[in-house]
Design a protein around this motif. Structure first.
Motif, PDB file in Angstrom:
ATOM      1  N   SER A   5       0.989  -0.712   0.035  1.00 37.10           N
ATOM      2  CA  SER A   5       0.088  -0.150  -0.088  1.00 37.10           C
ATOM      3  C   SER A   5       0.934   1.351  -0.270  1.00 37.10           C
ATOM      4  CB  SER A   5      -1.394  -0.063   1.388  1.00 37.10           C
ATOM      5  OG  SER A   5       0.731   0.273   2.929  1.00 37.10           O
ATOM      6  N   MET A   6       1.974   1.413   0.578  1.00 39.22           N
ATOM      7  CA  MET A   6       2.817   2.239   0.875  1.00 39.22           C
ATOM      8  C   MET A   6       3.476   2.767  -0.961  1.00 39.22           C
ATOM      9  SD  MET A   6       4.335   4.991   2.593  1.00 39.22           S
ATOM     10  CE  MET A   6       4.250   4.718   4.088  1.00 39.22           C
ATOM     11  N   PHE A   7       4.085   1.149  -1.365  1.00 39.10           N
ATOM     12  CA  PHE A   7       4.401   1.776  -2.923  1.00 39.10           C
ATOM     13  C   PHE A   7       3.375   2.187  -3.641  1.00 39.10           C
ATOM     14  CE2 PHE A   7       7.709  -1.872  -1.773  1.00 39.10           C
ATOM     15  CZ  PHE A   7       8.377  -1.489  -1.143  1.00 39.10           C
ATOM     16  N   ASP A   8       2.409   1.488  -3.268  1.00 44.47           N
ATOM     17  CA  ASP A   8       1.502   2.022  -4.200  1.00 44.47           C
ATOM     18  C   ASP A   8       0.837   4.469  -4.593  1.00 44.47           C
ATOM     19  OD1 ASP A   8       0.450   0.036  -5.678  1.00 44.47           O
ATOM     20  OD2 ASP A   8      -1.439  -0.316  -4.182  1.00 44.47           O
ATOM     21  N   LYS A   9       1.752   4.370  -3.451  1.00 47.89           N
ATOM     22  CA  LYS A   9       1.610   6.013  -3.219  1.00 47.89           C
ATOM     23  C   LYS A   9       2.722   6.542  -3.513  1.00 47.89           C
ATOM     24  CE  LYS A   9      -1.430   5.257   1.232  1.00 47.89           C
ATOM     25  NZ  LYS A   9      -1.742   5.642   2.691  1.00 47.89           N
ATOM     26  N   ILE A  10       4.112   6.339  -3.655  1.00 51.01           N
ATOM     27  CA  ILE A  10       5.018   6.194  -3.855  1.00 51.01           C
ATOM     28  C   ILE A  10       5.344   6.710  -5.473  1.00 51.01           C
ATOM     29  CG2 ILE A  10       7.696   6.683  -3.949  1.00 51.01           C
ATOM     30  CD1 ILE A  10       7.095   5.970  -0.843  1.00 51.01           C
ATOM     31  N   ASP A  11       5.718   7.504  -6.855  1.00 44.47           N
ATOM     32  CA  ASP A  11       6.255   6.700  -7.629  1.00 44.47           C
ATOM     33  C   ASP A  11       7.464   7.489  -8.159  1.00 44.47           C
ATOM     34  OD1 ASP A  11       5.672   9.772  -7.975  1.00 44.47           O
ATOM     35  OD2 ASP A  11       4.322   9.860  -9.322  1.00 44.47           O
ATOM     36  N   ALA A  40       3.124  23.009  -7.057  1.00 43.78           N
ATOM     37  CA  ALA A  40       2.686  21.403  -7.412  1.00 43.78           C
ATOM     38  C   ALA A  40       4.037  20.961  -6.644  1.00 43.78           C
ATOM     39  CB  ALA A  40       3.644  21.598  -9.288  1.00 43.78           C
ATOM     40  N   VAL A  41       4.919  21.405  -6.174  1.00 46.89           N
ATOM     41  CA  VAL A  41       6.381  21.096  -5.297  1.00 46.89           C
ATOM     42  C   VAL A  41       5.669  21.462  -4.150  1.00 46.89           C
ATOM     43  CG1 VAL A  41       8.735  21.735  -4.926  1.00 46.89           C
ATOM     44  CG2 VAL A  41       7.499  22.014  -6.438  1.00 46.89           C
ATOM     45  N   SER A  42       4.658  22.225  -3.905  1.00 43.17           N
ATOM     46  CA  SER A  42       4.788  22.655  -2.025  1.00 43.17           C
ATOM     47  C   SER A  42       3.127  20.989  -1.944  1.00 43.17           C
ATOM     48  CB  SER A  42       4.076  23.678  -2.236  1.00 43.17           C
ATOM     49  OG  SER A  42       4.343  25.066  -1.930  1.00 43.17           O
ATOM     50  N   ALA A  43       2.663  20.633  -3.172  1.00 42.70           N
ATOM     51  CA  ALA A  43       1.570  19.670  -2.912  1.00 42.70           C
ATOM     52  C   ALA A  43       2.184  18.100  -3.091  1.00 42.70           C
ATOM     53  CB  ALA A  43       1.001  19.900  -4.227  1.00 42.70           C
ATOM     54  N   ALA A  44       3.225  18.517  -3.930  1.00 42.78           N
ATOM     55  CA  ALA A  44       3.854  17.123  -3.089  1.00 42.78           C
ATOM     56  C   ALA A  44       5.089  16.720  -2.194  1.00 42.78           C
ATOM     57  CB  ALA A  44       5.103  16.862  -4.704  1.00 42.78           C
ATOM     58  N   LEU A  48       4.404  13.855   0.648  1.00 46.00           N
ATOM     59  CA  LEU A  48       5.075  13.556   1.745  1.00 46.00           C
ATOM     60  C   LEU A  48       6.448  13.732   2.868  1.00 46.00           C
ATOM     61  CD1 LEU A  48       8.573  14.940  -1.449  1.00 46.00           C
ATOM     62  CD2 LEU A  48       8.039  12.486  -1.098  1.00 46.00           C
ATOM     63  N   ARG A  49       5.081  14.856   3.294  1.00 50.82           N
ATOM     64  CA  ARG A  49       4.831  14.607   4.638  1.00 50.82           C
ATOM     65  C   ARG A  49       3.900  13.949   5.676  1.00 50.82           C
ATOM     66  NH1 ARG A  49       5.482  21.267   4.860  1.00 50.82           N
ATOM     67  NH2 ARG A  49       7.860  21.039   5.023  1.00 50.82           N
ATOM     68  N   GLU A  50       2.628  13.631   4.317  1.00 51.28           N
ATOM     69  CA  GLU A  50       1.447  12.563   4.971  1.00 51.28           C
ATOM     70  C   GLU A  50       2.913  11.312   4.939  1.00 51.28           C
ATOM     71  OE1 GLU A  50      -1.353  13.514   2.445  1.00 51.28           O
ATOM     72  OE2 GLU A  50      -1.891  15.683   3.423  1.00 51.28           O
ATOM     73  N   LEU A  51       3.289  11.244   4.078  1.00 48.02           N
ATOM     74  CA  LEU A  51       3.834   9.539   4.361  1.00 48.02           C
ATOM     75  C   LEU A  51       5.016   9.803   4.726  1.00 48.02           C
ATOM     76  CD1 LEU A  51       3.648   8.695   0.275  1.00 48.02           C
ATOM     77  CD2 LEU A  51       2.362   8.077   1.437  1.00 48.02           C
ATOM     78  N   ALA A  52       5.647  10.242   5.380  1.00 52.86           N
ATOM     79  CA  ALA A  52       6.869   9.633   6.134  1.00 52.86           C
ATOM     80  C   ALA A  52       6.323   9.690   7.698  1.00 52.86           C
ATOM     81  CB  ALA A  52       7.269  11.712   5.842  1.00 52.86           C
ATOM     82  N   GLY A  53       4.709  11.345   7.945  1.00 52.98           N
ATOM     83  CA  GLY A  53       4.681  10.707   9.600  1.00 52.98           C
ATOM     84  C   GLY A  53       5.728  12.038   9.866  1.00 52.98           C
ATOM     85  N   ASP A  54       6.495  12.876   9.010  1.00 51.39           N
ATOM     86  CA  ASP A  54       7.108  13.926   9.205  1.00 51.39           C
ATOM     87  C   ASP A  54       7.473  15.638   8.326  1.00 51.39           C
ATOM     88  OD1 ASP A  54      10.094  13.370  11.178  1.00 51.39           O
ATOM     89  OD2 ASP A  54      10.495  14.820   9.026  1.00 51.39           O
TER      90      ASP A  54
END
Length: 314
Positions: A5-11, A40-44, A48-54
């Motif tokens: 599920s983590m891989f599905d969210k990362i490209d 667009a960079v801010s959205a990305a 990333l912050r949501e995925l990392a929890g940091d």
């Protein structure tokens, strides 16, 4: 399932944004470097912050700095990006001046003793960032399997009948001669077939149990056998052993001639007529179309040609 599920969210694009933001330490500079709009960079970065929890990147004075977690991600992100580039770059093109490739080859040391040193020098001069692994053709080596599995790119050696299931390129042919000490009786008075067969011979350790090698295969076909009293797995050491004994080494002239100026040895014609020793490079279908593999094979061919005696194929 958690990792899937983590891989599905990362490209790969997200990893590129991560690395650029962390190294530039600025969303605006990262946007310029990436050729993206700042929102667009801010959205990305938010993803990333949501995925990392940091938070990954935090404000410090008038600038921004990576968090501890962000710092730990810089090098792994760079590794992923480098690997992704390598993954497809070889299929598209191969620029030796900038390539970061690992070449792996297995080679017989029955070749001209200058061959491997010059090959390594040529590869490093033209492809300075590439790595080179050289493996021996030992009694334990299954070179067909190593080629098929990708452990080795090219195998270099001599075969009277090269395997038909592999691609091959002929490097050169060589006359079979004998190397003896200058103090060997045959160096003064010569020899006939009987005297040669009865002399003390030194031969390389077989590549696998039961293997006879080029010289002894031919002798067996003639119903002959020589008197082998010494074997050595290190072919490069044999000429020095010959120089200090009455042992006889029978192999290609190109190899033997390299030692006549540095050791008290002499090259004699063989009283038994042998076919020419043929040296090849072998490779598998899996690397046949690869640009890097093709470049490596061209270097091998050119070095072999540069070392070849003028009369080595005639």
């Amino acid at each position: 399932m958690k990792y899937m599920s983590m891989f599905d969210k990362i490209d790969l694009h997200l990893i590129r944004v991560l690395h650029t933001v962390l190294t530039e330490r600025s969303v605006s500079r990262a946007a310029l470097r990436l050729g993206m709009y700042q929102p667009a960079v801010s959205a990305a970065l938010k993803r990333l912050r949501e995925l990392a929890g940091d938070p990954l990147l935090v404000r410090s004075g008038s600038g921004m700095v990576p968090t501890v977690a962000g710092l730990r991600m810089i090098e792994p992100a760079a590794d992923i990006l480098r690997s992704a580039e390598v993954l497809f770059s070889d299929a598209r093109s191969f620029d030796p001046a900038t390539a970061r490739h690992r070449f792996s080859l297995a080679a017989s040391d029955y070749l001209d003793p200058l061959f491997l040193p010059q090959l390594v020098a040529q590869i490093k001069s033209q492809a300075p960032h590439c790595l080179i692994d050289i493996h021996p053709l030992s009694r334990d080596s299954d070179y067909r399997n190593h080629l098929a599995q990708g452990d080795v790119d090219v195998v270099i050696g001599n075969w009277s009948q090269p395997p038909e299931d592999l691609h091959l390129g002929r490097l050169f042919g060589d006359e079979v001669v004998c190397l003896v000490s200058q103090q060997h009786p045959a160096a003064r008075r010569g020899w006939d077939v009987e005297a040669w067969l009865g002399a003390e011979h030194i031969a390389p350790t077989p590549t696998h149990p039961g293997a006879r090698g080029f010289i002894d295969d031919h002798l067996a076909a003639l119903g002959l056998a020589r008197n082998i009293t010494a074997r050595c797995p290190h072919f490069g050491l044999i000429p020095a052993m010959v120089a200090g004994s009455l042992l006889v080494l029978t192999t290609g002239r190109q190899y033997c001639d390299r030692f006549t100026g540095v050791l008290p040895v002499k090259v004699l014609p063989s009283p038994v007529e042998f076919p020419r020793m043929m040296y090849y490079q072998l490779w598998h279908e899996r690397t046949h179309a690869a640009k890097a593999g093709r470049w490596l094979r061209e270097q091998i061919k050119s070095v072999a040609a540069s070392l070849k005696r003028p009369d080595a194929d005639h």
